[in-house]
Design a protein around this motif. Structure first.
Motif, PDB file in Angstrom:
ATOM      1  N   GLY A  22     -26.989  -6.201 -17.005  1.00 20.74           N
ATOM      2  CA  GLY A  22     -26.708  -4.743 -17.681  1.00 20.74           C
ATOM      3  C   GLY A  22     -25.240  -4.200 -17.151  1.00 20.74           C
ATOM      4  N   VAL A  23     -25.242  -2.900 -17.041  1.00 23.40           N
ATOM      5  CA  VAL A  23     -23.857  -2.343 -16.695  1.00 23.40           C
ATOM      6  C   VAL A  23     -23.811  -2.116 -15.108  1.00 23.40           C
ATOM      7  N   GLY A  24     -24.947  -2.500 -14.130  1.00 28.04           N
ATOM      8  CA  GLY A  24     -24.914  -2.289 -12.824  1.00 28.04           C
ATOM      9  C   GLY A  24     -23.517  -3.150 -12.228  1.00 28.04           C
ATOM     10  N   GLY A  25     -23.216  -4.329 -12.696  1.00 27.17           N
ATOM     11  CA  GLY A  25     -21.914  -4.991 -12.256  1.00 27.17           C
ATOM     12  C   GLY A  25     -20.615  -4.475 -12.389  1.00 27.17           C
ATOM     13  N   LEU A  26     -20.708  -3.232 -13.159  1.00 28.46           N
ATOM     14  CA  LEU A  26     -19.254  -2.561 -13.191  1.00 28.46           C
ATOM     15  C   LEU A  26     -18.961  -1.872 -11.868  1.00 28.46           C
ATOM     16  N   THR A  27     -20.195  -1.670 -11.098  1.00 28.26           N
ATOM     17  CA  THR A  27     -19.522  -1.373  -9.801  1.00 28.26           C
ATOM     18  C   THR A  27     -18.768  -2.401  -8.805  1.00 28.26           C
ATOM     19  N   VAL A  28     -19.017  -3.689  -9.240  1.00 27.82           N
ATOM     20  CA  VAL A  28     -18.096  -4.941  -8.695  1.00 27.82           C
ATOM     21  C   VAL A  28     -16.859  -4.750  -9.413  1.00 27.82           C
ATOM     22  N   VAL A  29     -16.802  -4.564 -10.772  1.00 25.39           N
ATOM     23  CA  VAL A  29     -15.470  -4.414 -11.577  1.00 25.39           C
ATOM     24  C   VAL A  29     -14.882  -3.257 -10.863  1.00 25.39           C
ATOM     25  N   ARG A  30     -15.346  -2.076 -10.507  1.00 24.69           N
ATOM     26  CA  ARG A  30     -14.637  -1.019  -9.941  1.00 24.69           C
ATOM     27  C   ARG A  30     -14.010  -1.259  -8.570  1.00 24.69           C
ATOM     28  N   ALA A  31     -14.836  -1.960  -7.841  1.00 22.68           N
ATOM     29  CA  ALA A  31     -14.373  -2.599  -6.372  1.00 22.68           C
ATOM     30  C   ALA A  31     -13.315  -3.400  -6.645  1.00 22.68           C
ATOM     31  N   VAL A  32     -13.310  -4.523  -7.547  1.00 24.88           N
ATOM     32  CA  VAL A  32     -12.324  -5.461  -7.638  1.00 24.88           C
ATOM     33  C   VAL A  32     -11.036  -4.827  -8.177  1.00 24.88           C
ATOM     34  N   GLN A  33     -11.163  -3.872  -9.144  1.00 25.30           N
ATOM     35  CA  GLN A  33     -10.056  -3.016  -9.655  1.00 25.30           C
ATOM     36  C   GLN A  33      -9.351  -2.361  -8.476  1.00 25.30           C
ATOM     37  N   GLN A  34     -10.071  -1.863  -7.673  1.00 27.64           N
ATOM     38  CA  GLN A  34      -9.440  -1.088  -6.445  1.00 27.64           C
ATOM     39  C   GLN A  34      -8.626  -2.156  -5.341  1.00 27.64           C
ATOM     40  N   LEU A  35      -9.349  -3.053  -5.316  1.00 26.15           N
ATOM     41  CA  LEU A  35      -8.745  -4.112  -4.215  1.00 26.15           C
ATOM     42  C   LEU A  35      -7.629  -5.137  -4.815  1.00 26.15           C
ATOM     43  N   LEU A  36      -7.907  -5.502  -6.242  1.00 26.41           N
ATOM     44  CA  LEU A  36      -6.888  -6.395  -7.162  1.00 26.41           C
ATOM     45  C   LEU A  36      -6.425  -5.624  -7.960  1.00 26.41           C
ATOM     46  N   PRO A  37      -5.692  -4.732  -8.267  1.00 26.80           N
ATOM     47  CA  PRO A  37      -5.312  -3.763  -9.305  1.00 26.80           C
ATOM     48  C   PRO A  37      -4.642  -4.509 -10.652  1.00 26.80           C
ATOM     49  N   SER A  38      -3.891  -5.776 -10.086  1.00 31.45           N
ATOM     50  CA  SER A  38      -3.282  -6.329 -11.115  1.00 31.45           C
ATOM     51  C   SER A  38      -4.100  -7.568 -11.909  1.00 31.45           C
ATOM     52  N   GLU A  39      -5.192  -7.681 -11.478  1.00 34.45           N
ATOM     53  CA  GLU A  39      -6.128  -8.649 -11.952  1.00 34.45           C
ATOM     54  C   GLU A  39      -6.635  -8.219 -13.388  1.00 34.45           C
ATOM     55  N   ASP A  40      -6.623  -8.912 -14.619  1.00 33.67           N
ATOM     56  CA  ASP A  40      -7.511  -8.674 -15.913  1.00 33.67           C
ATOM     57  C   ASP A  40      -8.623  -9.065 -15.702  1.00 33.67           C
ATOM     58  N   ILE A  41      -9.854  -8.579 -16.328  1.00 36.47           N
ATOM     59  CA  ILE A  41     -11.143  -8.663 -16.034  1.00 36.47           C
ATOM     60  C   ILE A  41     -11.853  -8.688 -17.441  1.00 36.47           C
ATOM     61  N   VAL A  42     -12.657  -9.655 -17.522  1.00 38.50           N
ATOM     62  CA  VAL A  42     -13.440  -9.858 -18.899  1.00 38.50           C
ATOM     63  C   VAL A  42     -14.993  -9.709 -18.376  1.00 38.50           C
ATOM     64  N   TYR A  43     -15.376  -8.534 -18.564  1.00 45.78           N
ATOM     65  CA  TYR A  43     -16.851  -8.047 -18.234  1.00 45.78           C
ATOM     66  C   TYR A  43     -17.772  -8.425 -19.301  1.00 45.78           C
ATOM     67  N   LEU A  44     -19.059  -9.101 -18.905  1.00 45.37           N
ATOM     68  CA  LEU A  44     -20.217  -9.411 -19.769  1.00 45.37           C
ATOM     69  C   LEU A  44     -21.497  -8.793 -19.331  1.00 45.37           C
ATOM     70  N   GLY A  45     -22.028  -7.720 -19.860  1.00 44.44           N
ATOM     71  CA  GLY A  45     -23.520  -7.042 -19.736  1.00 44.44           C
ATOM     72  C   GLY A  45     -24.431  -7.512 -20.708  1.00 44.44           C
ATOM     73  N   ASP A  46     -25.417  -8.300 -20.210  1.00 44.02           N
ATOM     74  CA  ASP A  46     -26.297  -8.762 -21.020  1.00 44.02           C
ATOM     75  C   ASP A  46     -27.582  -7.739 -21.451  1.00 44.02           C
ATOM     76  N   THR A  47     -27.075  -6.555 -21.910  1.00 39.29           N
ATOM     77  CA  THR A  47     -27.835  -5.369 -22.138  1.00 39.29           C
ATOM     78  C   THR A  47     -28.920  -5.518 -22.893  1.00 39.29           C
ATOM     79  N   ALA A  48     -28.888  -6.608 -23.921  1.00 39.29           N
ATOM     80  CA  ALA A  48     -29.995  -6.855 -24.830  1.00 39.29           C
ATOM     81  C   ALA A  48     -31.225  -7.491 -24.335  1.00 39.29           C
ATOM     82  N   ARG A  49     -30.922  -8.026 -23.115  1.00 36.87           N
ATOM     83  CA  ARG A  49     -32.091  -8.758 -22.390  1.00 36.87           C
ATOM     84  C   ARG A  49     -32.242  -8.147 -20.946  1.00 36.87           C
ATOM     85  N   VAL A  50     -31.857  -7.105 -20.487  1.00 31.93           N
ATOM     86  CA  VAL A  50     -31.891  -6.529 -19.105  1.00 31.93           C
ATOM     87  C   VAL A  50     -33.487  -5.739 -19.181  1.00 31.93           C
ATOM     88  N   PRO A  51     -34.327  -6.059 -17.965  1.00 31.19           N
ATOM     89  CA  PRO A  51     -33.479  -6.439 -16.669  1.00 31.19           C
ATOM     90  C   PRO A  51     -34.039  -8.049 -16.530  1.00 31.19           C
TER      91      PRO A  51
END
Length: 265
Positions: A12-41
């Protein structure tokens, strides 16, 4: 491959907390995020179904040219990580091992509480990994199914959330835990409340921060850190899209998520 994006997926969208932490630690990295919200949980699904979904998620990200995949879902990590690492050539990182390492970084940790979804607790992944690495640990793992919907409702400091936390944590605190591991990527949003809730001396370990730190270590070791010093871009793909998910994405990232795209797997 250094300037290829990181791939991160969750049920779902919970993994965006990981995205946020990665952005803070590695601000130059491009990120592609997939949330399988149609099949959560994922936590309520069988291990076989979870593995099937996880492989579909990884293939989606690989089609977008990612250099590394982060499984930002505790349930998918518990049930699918070995088969993912065996099948695909890119490095694949889960959230469990970084959390275990963070717990064991404190040599004084002896009584560890773990809260997670039912699926993660039922997998015994954290309990097994911790027990293998340090003998004599006393582990208390509790499913906390109400916390995800409370977080998604933005009831972070609500009486209902306080009541749920008391229900889940009081038995652990009565048993004298010295460490609490938040084994779900939704739970870092509860850290401000938990910091006031927990007595002095109980250390809090959250899987999002520890996972981001592990990603940095792995990319450094593999010489895959982005070369350019720039503001990294974020693409968010969801398998189901609603106004709620846009609001949730904004809350989890603590900023505007930009354009969110609906995709089919």
């Amino acid at each position: 491959m250094r300037n290829a994006p990181l791939g991160i997926f969750d049920s779902g969208v919970g993994g965006l907390t990981v995205v946020r932490a990665v952005q803070q630690l590695l601000p130059s990295e491009d990120i592609v995020y997939l949330g399988d919200t149609a099949r959560v949980p994922y936590g309520s699904k069988s291990p076989e179904t979870i593995r099937q979904f996880a492989h579909e998620d990884v293939r989606f990200l690989l089609d977008r040219g990612v250099k590394t995949v982060v499984v930002a879902c505790n349930t998918a990590t518990a049930h699918a990580l070995p088969s993912l690492q065996e099948r695909y050539q890119v490095p694949i990182i889960g959230v469990i091992e970084p959390g275990v390492e963070a717990v064991l970084a404190d040599p004084q940790a002896q009584r560890v509480g773990i809260i997670a979804t039912r699926g993660t607790v039922r997998s015994h992944a954290y309990q097994h990994a911790l027990a293998l690495r340090r003998t004599g640990l006393i582990l208390h793992a509790t499913p906390a199914p109400l916390l995800v919907p409370l977080v998604e409702e933005d009831w972070l400091d609500h009486p209902s959330t306080h009541a749920a936390l008391h229900t889940y944590l009081d038995p652990m605190l009565d048993r004298g835990i010295d460490t609490l591991l938040l084994a779900c990527t939704h739970y870092p949003l509860l850290v401000p409340v938990l910091s006031k809730f927990l007595p002095d001396g109980v250390r809090l370990v959250d899987s999002a921060t520890t996972c981001a730190e592990h990603v940095k270590q792995e990319l450094t070791k593999l010489d895959l850190l982005a070369e350019e010093e720039k503001a990294g871009k974020l693409e968010i793909h969801l398998t189901d899209l609603s106004d709620q998910f846009e609001d949730l994405s904004r809350r989890f990232l603590a900023r505007s998520p930009g354009r969110i795209m609906r995709v089919s797997l």
